[in-house]
Each structure stands twice: as C-alpha cells, then as structure tokens.
Scaffold this motif. Structure first.
Motif, PDB file in Angstrom:
ATOM      1  N   GLN A  95      -2.125 -26.267   9.640  1.00 42.44           N
ATOM      2  CA  GLN A  95      -2.282 -27.042  10.682  1.00 42.44           C
ATOM      3  C   GLN A  95      -2.563 -26.040  12.027  1.00 42.44           C
ATOM      4  OE1 GLN A  95      -4.839 -29.039   9.662  1.00 42.44           O
ATOM      5  NE2 GLN A  95      -4.368 -28.240   8.247  1.00 42.44           N
ATOM      6  N   LEU A  96      -0.771 -26.290  12.647  1.00 41.34           N
ATOM      7  CA  LEU A  96      -0.438 -26.130  13.438  1.00 41.34           C
ATOM      8  C   LEU A  96      -0.898 -24.726  14.017  1.00 41.34           C
ATOM      9  CD1 LEU A  96       3.350 -25.836  13.627  1.00 41.34           C
ATOM     10  CD2 LEU A  96       1.670 -27.698  14.820  1.00 41.34           C
ATOM     11  N   ALA A  97      -1.442 -23.522  13.132  1.00 42.20           N
ATOM     12  CA  ALA A  97      -2.472 -22.608  13.304  1.00 42.20           C
ATOM     13  C   ALA A  97      -3.891 -23.043  14.317  1.00 42.20           C
ATOM     14  CB  ALA A  97      -2.348 -21.305  12.620  1.00 42.20           C
ATOM     15  N   LEU A  98      -4.480 -23.966  13.304  1.00 43.77           N
ATOM     16  CA  LEU A  98      -5.733 -24.481  13.730  1.00 43.77           C
ATOM     17  C   LEU A  98      -5.399 -24.874  15.048  1.00 43.77           C
ATOM     18  CD1 LEU A  98      -6.785 -25.718  10.034  1.00 43.77           C
ATOM     19  CD2 LEU A  98      -7.655 -23.564  11.342  1.00 43.77           C
ATOM     20  N   GLU A  99      -4.171 -26.090  15.202  1.00 45.80           N
ATOM     21  CA  GLU A  99      -5.020 -26.856  16.750  1.00 45.80           C
ATOM     22  C   GLU A  99      -4.194 -26.215  17.829  1.00 45.80           C
ATOM     23  OE1 GLU A  99      -0.445 -29.771  16.456  1.00 45.80           O
ATOM     24  OE2 GLU A  99      -0.317 -28.752  18.583  1.00 45.80           O
ATOM     25  N   ARG A 100      -3.834 -25.580  17.390  1.00 50.38           N
ATOM     26  CA  ARG A 100      -3.531 -23.958  18.782  1.00 50.38           C
ATOM     27  C   ARG A 100      -4.783 -23.318  18.697  1.00 50.38           C
ATOM     28  NH1 ARG A 100      -0.220 -20.386  21.364  1.00 50.38           N
ATOM     29  NH2 ARG A 100      -1.123 -18.742  19.652  1.00 50.38           N
ATOM     30  N   TYR A 101      -6.396 -23.174  18.046  1.00 52.70           N
ATOM     31  CA  TYR A 101      -7.360 -22.632  18.321  1.00 52.70           C
ATOM     32  C   TYR A 101      -8.226 -23.460  19.635  1.00 52.70           C
ATOM     33  CZ  TYR A 101     -11.049 -19.240  17.765  1.00 52.70           C
ATOM     34  OH  TYR A 101     -11.765 -18.229  17.759  1.00 52.70           O
ATOM     35  N   PRO A 102      -8.576 -22.612  19.979  1.00 53.20           N
ATOM     36  CA  PRO A 102      -8.816 -20.499  21.281  1.00 53.20           C
ATOM     37  C   PRO A 102      -7.295 -20.336  21.300  1.00 53.20           C
ATOM     38  CG  PRO A 102     -10.244 -22.549  21.824  1.00 53.20           C
ATOM     39  CD  PRO A 102      -9.877 -23.142  21.317  1.00 53.20           C
ATOM     40  N   ILE A 103      -6.665 -19.658  20.974  1.00 50.01           N
ATOM     41  CA  ILE A 103      -5.677 -19.099  21.513  1.00 50.01           C
ATOM     42  C   ILE A 103      -5.692 -18.667  23.077  1.00 50.01           C
ATOM     43  CG2 ILE A 103      -3.763 -17.777  21.302  1.00 50.01           C
ATOM     44  CD1 ILE A 103      -4.370 -18.864  18.534  1.00 50.01           C
ATOM     45  N   ASP A 104      -4.880 -19.356  23.507  1.00 51.77           N
ATOM     46  CA  ASP A 104      -5.234 -19.958  25.497  1.00 51.77           C
ATOM     47  C   ASP A 104      -3.556 -19.100  25.957  1.00 51.77           C
ATOM     48  OD1 ASP A 104      -2.658 -21.487  24.369  1.00 51.77           O
ATOM     49  OD2 ASP A 104      -3.854 -23.237  25.105  1.00 51.77           O
TER      50      ASP A 104
END
Ligand code: ADP
Ligand code: MG
Ligand code: MG
Length: 351
Positions: free
Chosen positions: A341-350
């Motif tokens: 879920q943390l990976a999805l929260e960060r997307y798109p990678i900024d």
C-alpha cells in the motif's frame, strides 16, 4: 480483481539465496487469507548470472527454495513481456544490482509502482561512503572513517605506504576495512597491524572500486526498523549478540551463531534516542517504505553511533526487520500488505 504483485527475487549478488528465502516468506504472507483476496503473486526470478525468468521456473524456485540456472538460449529480461501483467513490484533483492538503485531505476522507467526506496535512497543506502556523508550532514554521530578508491590502493608502490600511514594515524588499530558497496559483511576485515591493513585493503579492492576504512569500536549492536513514506514510524529496538570477533558472514548465516533479542535490554532513553536517530537516518538518505537502521551502543560511555541503513533488509520469517514489527504490533502478513500500500501511495514516483 486482485492486484498482481511482481515478486522480484534472486539476483546477481552474493545474497542470492537470502533473497530466495525472503521471497518465499513474502509469498507465504501473500497467500494468507486476508491478503489472498487482495493480491495475486507473479514471481519473477533473476538468476545468479543476471537473466530474468518468469512463469513456471520462477514459480518452481519460489516453491522449492532451490536456485535455478538455465545455461542455454538465454536472453536477459526474457520475462519483460510479463511486466505488463504486474500492477505493483515487490523487489526483494539484497546487495548490488538490487538494493542499490539499479533495479529501482528500471522499475521507475517502467512506470509501475514498487515497494521500497527509489533510486536515490537505494544508492545512498548502499554506498557506505555516500551514506556516511549524508549522515554527517544530518548531524548523526558515527565512527571516524576514511573513504578510498581502488586506484589509490593499487597505485604505485611508493604512494601506498603513505596512504597506510594516513589511515594508521587517523584511525588507529583495530580498524575495519570494507568494500563500500556490499552487504552481509562480504569483503570486510578487522585489522590490528600494518600487514593486516595492507592485505585487507588489497582484498576489499578486489570487490569494489570504492572502499572505506573505519575506526573500530567495542559496542553492542542494536537495530531499529522503519516503516512509512513521509510519515514514518520506528519499531522497538532489537539487539544482536554473538560469540565471534565481529558480525561476519559466517555468524550471520550459520544457524545458531547469532541471537536476536527483541526488545533489547537497554534504558528507555537509549531506545528513544535510537528510534529518533533511525528516523533521521531514513530521511537523510531519502529512503521510502522500509529500512533497517543499525547502531553501535558503546555502553561504557553511553555513546550511540549510527552504523548503517539497509533499504532492503533480510525479510525471512526469522529476520530482524519483520520480527521487530511483529513485536511492535504488526504481524508479518499485515506488514507485507502495508508495504504494498505504501508503494501505491508513492506512485507516480516523484524523484
Ligand atoms: P554490512 O553492510 O556488510 O552488514 P557493516 O558495516 O554493518 O557491513 O559491518 C558488518 C559488521 O562488522 C558489523 O555488524 C559489526 O559487527 C562489524 N563492524 C563493522 N564496522 C565496525 C566498526 N567500525 N567497529 C566495530 N565493529 C564494526
Ligand atoms: Mg549493510
Ligand atoms: Mg551491517
């Protein structure tokens, strides 16, 4: 529909087998009831030689835990076709070519979210010289050190003695000689004399272009787990104990040679300071998702020194990172869920 999790494991580093074990533990967690309805596992296995395999072979390595090496008809990234079948990557690779930003760069270019730190956090966390420079900037106390290059070590024989003189007078004995970009204590030596120093520098230079020499401390080894992106949390503090001279490769990977103690038996003030420092270290290298931050606690003086950050720490069922969270109230399957879920929260990678 289930989210397809690309479990990326194996890899070219010396920690290939550890990665397989970590991936197996994560796969098991993804099959637990609360995750099975949310996620579908898509295993992608990177052979020791760097070739990528998906499909049945990857599945087989995941089930058996036994490395696979197909020699004929190999193409790198053969399973890139399967990439489109992945909604989120979970790279669980340790060491160079996995934990160092290279894979993270590829995944960023693919424009698919992935678990853990991006390129910068991974690279800074892997290179011990760059990492220590970032920690220094953040005001985190650490041992004295000197960064070197292979070219300096393998330079003409008139220059090398001067280099050794400098190291001796700046750091004294014992000191630790390390390749800058490795893990699992590979290539690391504790040296007590000029001849040992010379041999260790030569040896470490065979692993890496960049080397580091550190003043040795006598200290307890404490570790703290971090979880989160911009809002980070620190786990309870754990301790590693062992009988060997230092926490070397054999001690790390021979069953029964090292013991984990969770929580560490230390004063509350020490544990709080370590948690604070671990959070600062995480931010200092721009890590994301997860990291394990390791410390030296010099009990005699009360000094707490940061040793290193590991952005893809060992993740088997008995590894320190998941165990610290289990004790802190997040069981293994929930931890895996939160990381995705943390990976999805960060997307798109900024970054
Ligand atoms: P790795 O990334 O391979 O784990 P570390 O820098 O953590 O490398 O070193 C491995 C181990 O070597 C440590 O856990 C510790 O036991 C010992 N060690 C490393 N540096 C020092 C130091 N400066 N003083 C005392 N012990 C050290
Ligand atoms: Mg390390
Ligand atoms: Mg270490």
């Amino acid at each position: 529909t289930n989210l397809r999790v690309g479990l990326l494991f194996g890899g070219r580093s010396g920690e290939h087998q550890v990665s397989i074990s970590s991936a197996r533990a994560i796969a098991q967690a993804l099959r637990k009831e609360q995750n099975a309805s949310k996620y579908k596992i898509q295993p992608v296995y990177i052979q020791q030689n760097g070739y990528w395999l998906g499909g049945e072979v990857a599945q087989e390595v995941l089930e058996s835990g036994i490395p696979y090496l197909e020699v004929e008809n190999m193409q790198p990234w053969r399973s890139l076709a399967e990439v489109a079948e992945v909604d989120v990557w979970f790279p669980i690779l340790h060491g160079p070519n996995g934990e160092d930003g290279t894979i993270q760069g590829l995944l960023t270019l693919m424009q698919i979210p992935f678990v853990g730190s991006g390129v910068l956090g991974s690279a800074l966390g892997m290179d011990k010289i760059a990492m220590k420079m970032a920690f220094e900037q953040a005001g985190l106390p650490q041992v004295k050190y000197k960064g070197l290059t292979r070219a300096q070590v393998w330079s003409n024989p008139c220059v090398f003695p001067k280099l050794c003189d400098e190291i001796e007078s700046a750091l004294n004995y014992p000191c630790f000689v390390k390749p800058a970009n490795l893990g699992s204590s590979v290539g690391i030596a504790k040296v007590r004399s000029r001849s040992e120093l010379e041999a260790a520098l030569d040896h470490a230079a065979s692993y890496d272009r960049r080397l580091i020499v550190e003043a040795g401390v006598v200290a307890r080894e404490l570790e703290c787990a971090i979880l989160g992106n911009d809002q980070t949390k620190a786990s309870v503090v754990g301790e590693i104990t062992f009988d060997s001279d230092f926490y070397d490769y054999e001690t790390k990977y021979t069953a029964g040679k090292a013991d984990l103690h969770i929580p560490a038996q230390i004063p509350d003030a020490v544990s709080q300071q370590i948690q604070d420092m671990a959070l600062q270290a995480f931010a200092a290298v721009d890590a994301a998702g997860l990291a394990r931050v390791d410390f030296f606690y010099v009990e005699a003086t009360g000094e707490i020194l940061i040793n290193e950050i590991n952005t893809l720490p060992g993740f088997t069922a008995t590894s320190m990172y998941p165990q610290l969270w289990a004790y802190s109230g997040i069981p293994f399957p929930e931890l895996v869920d939160r990381l995705i879920q943390l990976a999805l929260e960060r997307y798109p990678i900024d970054s």
